[in-house]
Design an enzyme around this catalytic site. Structure first.
Site, PDB file in Angstrom:
ATOM      1  N   ARG A 109      -1.694  -3.604  -9.915  1.00  0.00           N
ATOM      2  CA  ARG A 109      -2.505  -4.531 -10.217  1.00  0.00           C
ATOM      3  C   ARG A 109      -3.995  -4.401 -10.412  1.00  0.00           C
ATOM      4  NH1 ARG A 109      -6.519  -8.205  -9.586  1.00  0.00           N
ATOM      5  NH2 ARG A 109      -5.656  -8.572  -7.359  1.00  0.00           N
ATOM      6  N   ASP A 110      -4.408  -4.535  -9.093  1.00  0.00           N
ATOM      7  CA  ASP A 110      -5.811  -4.475  -9.104  1.00  0.00           C
ATOM      8  C   ASP A 110      -6.466  -3.042  -9.387  1.00  0.00           C
ATOM      9  OD1 ASP A 110      -8.595  -5.204  -8.541  1.00  0.00           O
ATOM     10  OD2 ASP A 110      -8.414  -5.761  -6.423  1.00  0.00           O
ATOM     11  N   HIS A 164      -8.653  -9.122   1.697  1.00  0.00           N
ATOM     12  CA  HIS A 164      -8.728  -8.277   0.525  1.00  0.00           C
ATOM     13  C   HIS A 164     -10.248  -7.450   0.219  1.00  0.00           C
ATOM     14  CE1 HIS A 164      -7.710  -7.298  -4.011  1.00  0.00           C
ATOM     15  NE2 HIS A 164      -8.935  -7.266  -3.836  1.00  0.00           N
ATOM     16  N   HIS A 198     -12.687  -4.417  -0.728  1.00  0.00           N
ATOM     17  CA  HIS A 198     -13.170  -3.098  -1.329  1.00  0.00           C
ATOM     18  C   HIS A 198     -13.993  -2.153  -0.723  1.00  0.00           C
ATOM     19  CE1 HIS A 198     -11.683  -4.427  -5.777  1.00  0.00           C
ATOM     20  NE2 HIS A 198     -11.236  -5.481  -5.126  1.00  0.00           N
ATOM     21  N   CYS A 247     -15.144  -0.113  -9.550  1.00  0.00           N
ATOM     22  CA  CYS A 247     -15.753  -1.373  -9.685  1.00  0.00           C
ATOM     23  C   CYS A 247     -16.638  -1.199 -11.043  1.00  0.00           C
ATOM     24  CB  CYS A 247     -16.704  -1.462  -8.406  1.00  0.00           C
ATOM     25  SG  CYS A 247     -17.938  -2.638  -8.471  1.00  0.00           S
ATOM     26  N   ASN A 292     -10.084  -0.914  -4.084  1.00  0.00           N
ATOM     27  CA  ASN A 292      -9.683  -1.211  -2.883  1.00  0.00           C
ATOM     28  C   ASN A 292      -9.548  -0.395  -1.596  1.00  0.00           C
ATOM     29  OD1 ASN A 292      -8.441  -3.056  -4.613  1.00  0.00           O
ATOM     30  ND2 ASN A 292      -8.052  -4.377  -2.950  1.00  0.00           N
TER      31      ASN A 292
END
Lengths: 318, 318
Positions: free
Chosen positions: B21-22, B215, B217, B248, B257
Site C-alpha cells: 500500500r504505502d 509508522h 518513514h 517521499c 518507510n
C-alpha cells in the site's frame, strides 16, 4: 521504566570526524593533500573540533594516508581542534609523538583471529605495546593522549562471536597498561541496540568517563539506533565519516561508519548540542561528492534536506 | 536512569507489512496482481501475519492499487493473517466492509494544511467520518477493526510544525468517535528519537495499548532509531515496507518507510521475537529487485548479509 526513557541523555555530544582515516583507507582512491586540507578546514569551519586526520602506517601499505604528517602539521594550527591519528605500532607512535598530534588512537582487536590477521599481534601483545607507548610518551614529556580502541567488540567476520567479558577484560588491560582512555568499536557492523546497551553499560560501570567514545559502522543499517542506545548509557562522543564513506571489505557496496551529517542531524534534532552547523556540514557533504566521483556515498539527510521544523541549537562547544 | 536502559523492552513485536500500500502507491509502476499475490504468499510464508494489501480508493486516483479487492479475497484465506486496507472515505469503508478485510485504517492528518491538500477534509471532518464508519460497521454486524491513523504527527512539509497537543487531542477524538485503536505516523520523516519518546510516551499514557502502532518513514535516516525510541515507550507494532520502497514526494530519491528486512533484523538481533524468518525475508527482498527493476530500493542488511553471530529466535507469533 521511567515515563520518558530518553529524558536523561547528555545535553551535548562530540562527533569526531574519522572520514579522513577510516573512510579514506577503505576507498581505492588517493585524495590529493590539498583536498584533504580543504576538508579539514571546512569541517573546522562547520564547528567540528575533533578530527582523526590519518594513520602513521607505512605508505606502501596505505598510500591513501601517506600525507598524514602534513595534515597534522596543518590541522594543529587550528585553535581548539583536537587532532588525532591512528597508530598501529611503535614506529607509528614515534612519528605521532614527533608530529604534535593531540591524540593517538591505538587499535586493539578483541577478536584473536582478527587481531592476528590485521595487526599481526595478539590482543595481549597490543596491550604490552600500549605500555611501551605510554613510557615513550612520558619520557618525551608529551601531553599527547593515548586512546586504546577496542575493535570487533560486538563480533567478528572471521571468528564470529567475541565474548563481552573478553572485551571488558582487554579494555581494563589497556587502561592498566597506561592508556589515558578507551573506546569500543563495532568494526564490522554486528552490533544491535541491545548488545550496545549491555556492553557499553558494563564498560561504563568499569571505566566511567574513561570510556570516551563509541565507533559504529552502519553496515547493516543499525548505526544510528546503536548510537541512541549508547547515548542512553551516558556515552557522548561518537566517531563518524562524512557521507558515511568507507565501506566494509566483507560487504561490497555496504556503507562505512555512521554518516557525520545524519548523526549530527539526529543529535541536534534531539536537542543535543554538537557545536556543528548543519547547513555548513551539508555543503561539505556536497563537496565530497565532487571530490570522490564514482565512489559510493551514503547517508540520508543530504538528499531529503532539513525539515522545516529543524532549528539548530546555539553552537555549544561539545 | 536504570543501569540498562533497554532492559524493559517488549519481548515480541509485530512488523506490519505496508509495502503493497504505502510503498506501491508512491511508485510510478503498476505491479501485476499475480506478482502482488506472490508477494503476499511469500511474506506469509516468511512469518508475516499482518499485511496492509492496498487501499479502497478510486482506481483513477491510484491505478497501482486498483486490485485491492482481489488481494483481500486471496489474503483472507491465509490462516491467521490479519488483512488490512486503507480507507479514506465512506465509499471506501463500504467496500472494505464488503471485502472481508480484518482491519481498515482510516488516515487523519493532524496538519490542517496537509489534511485539506491530501484528504480534502479538515481533521475534525475525518473524526466525524470515523463515527459514521463505526456506525456502519456495527450495523453490518462486522468484526472488522477500525484503526485511526494520525499522520503528520511530527510535523508537515506544508505547514511545518504540528503541535503535539493537537495530535493527542485528535487521537483521543478518534477513539471517542468509535475507532477501536489508533496509530501515529511520521508521514514526512520529521521525527527524531526525542520527539518520538515524548509523543508516544504521552500518547500511551492517554490511550494505553489502544495506541497500537508506529509508522515511521526513513526519509532522513532516523527510521530505526525512532523505532527504538518508540519501543522504549512500550509500542510493539511497527509498519514497514519491503526494501523500504515508497519514497517521499517532497524528497526525490529518498527512501520510504523503514525497510521490513532491516527492522526485523534489528528486532531479532535484540532478542525481540517477530515470528519472521530472516532468510526467507531476504529471499523475498531479492525477488522485489526483480519485480521492480529500475525502482530505488533501500535498506542495508540485504547487501551485507546476516552476521555470523545472528541466531534467529524460535518463531514467536507476535
Amino acid at each position: 521504566m521511567p515515563a520518558f526513557p530518553l529524558s536523561n541523555l547528555p545535553r551535548v555530544a562530540t562527533v569526531r570526524e574519522v572520514g579522513l582515516r577510516d573512510g579514506l583507507q577503505s576507498l581505492p582512491v588517493v585524495l590529493p593533500t590539498q583536498t584533504k586540507l580543504a576538508w579539514i578546514d571546512a569541517a573546522y569551519a562547520a564547528g567540528q573540533r575533533e578530527i582523526e586526520v590519518g594513520s602513521f602506517v607505512p605508505a606502501a601499505l596505505l598510500p591513501q594516508l601517506a600525507d598524514t604528517g602534513d595534515l597534522v602539521a596543518h590541522a594543529r594550527r587550528l585553535p581548539g581542534l583536537s587532532v588525532s591519528v591512528l597508530v598501529p605500532n611503535m614506529k607509528g607512535a614515534e612519528r605521532a609523538l614527533a608530529s604534535g598530534a593531540d591524540l593517538m588512537l591505538v587499535p586493539l582487536s578483541a577478536s584473536h583471529a582478527h587481531s592476528l590477521a590485521n595487526l599481526r599481534k595478539t590482543p595481549q601483545e597490543v596491550v604490552a605495546m600500549v605500555g611501551q607507548m605510554r613510557a615513550a610518551r612520558d619520557a618525551a614529556g608529551s601531553a599527547m593522549l593515548i586512546e586504546g580502541g577496542v575493535g570487533t567488540a560486538f563480533g567478528c567476520t572471521l571468528q564470529g562471536e567475541v565474548r563481552p567479558d573478553e572485551v571488558l577484560r582487554l579494555m581494563q588491560a589497556l587502561l592498566d597498561a597506561g592508556a589515558d582512555r578507551v573506546s569500543l568499536a563495532d568494526t564490522v557492523g554486528y552490533a544491535d541496540p541491545a548488545s550496545v546497551s549491555r556492553l557499553f553499560g558494563e564498560a561504563r560501570r568499569i571505566a566511567g568517563d574513561r570510556l570516551c567514545c563509541a565507533h559504529f559502522h552502519d553496515t547493516r543499517g543499525l548505526g544510528l539506533a546503536n548510537v541512541l542506545a549508547a547515548l542512553e548509557t551516558g556515552v557522548s562522543r561518537f566517531d563518524a565519516c562524512l557521507a558515511g564513506i568507507g565501506g566494509c571489505p566483507h560487504a561490497p557496496g555496504a556503507s562505512g561508519n555512521v554518516s557525520t551529517e545524519d548523526l549530527v542531524f539526529m543529535l541536534e534534532s534531539m536537542g543535543i548540542g554538537t557545536g556543528i552547523d548543519m547547513a555548513s556540514l551539508l555543503a561539505l557533504r556536497e563537496e565530497a561528492g565532487r571530490w570522490l566521483p564514482g565512489q559510493p556515498l551514503h547517508g540520508s539527510v543530504w538528499r531529503a534536506g532539513l525539515p522545516k521544523t529543524f532549528h539548530a541549537r546555539p553552537a555549544v562547544p561539545a
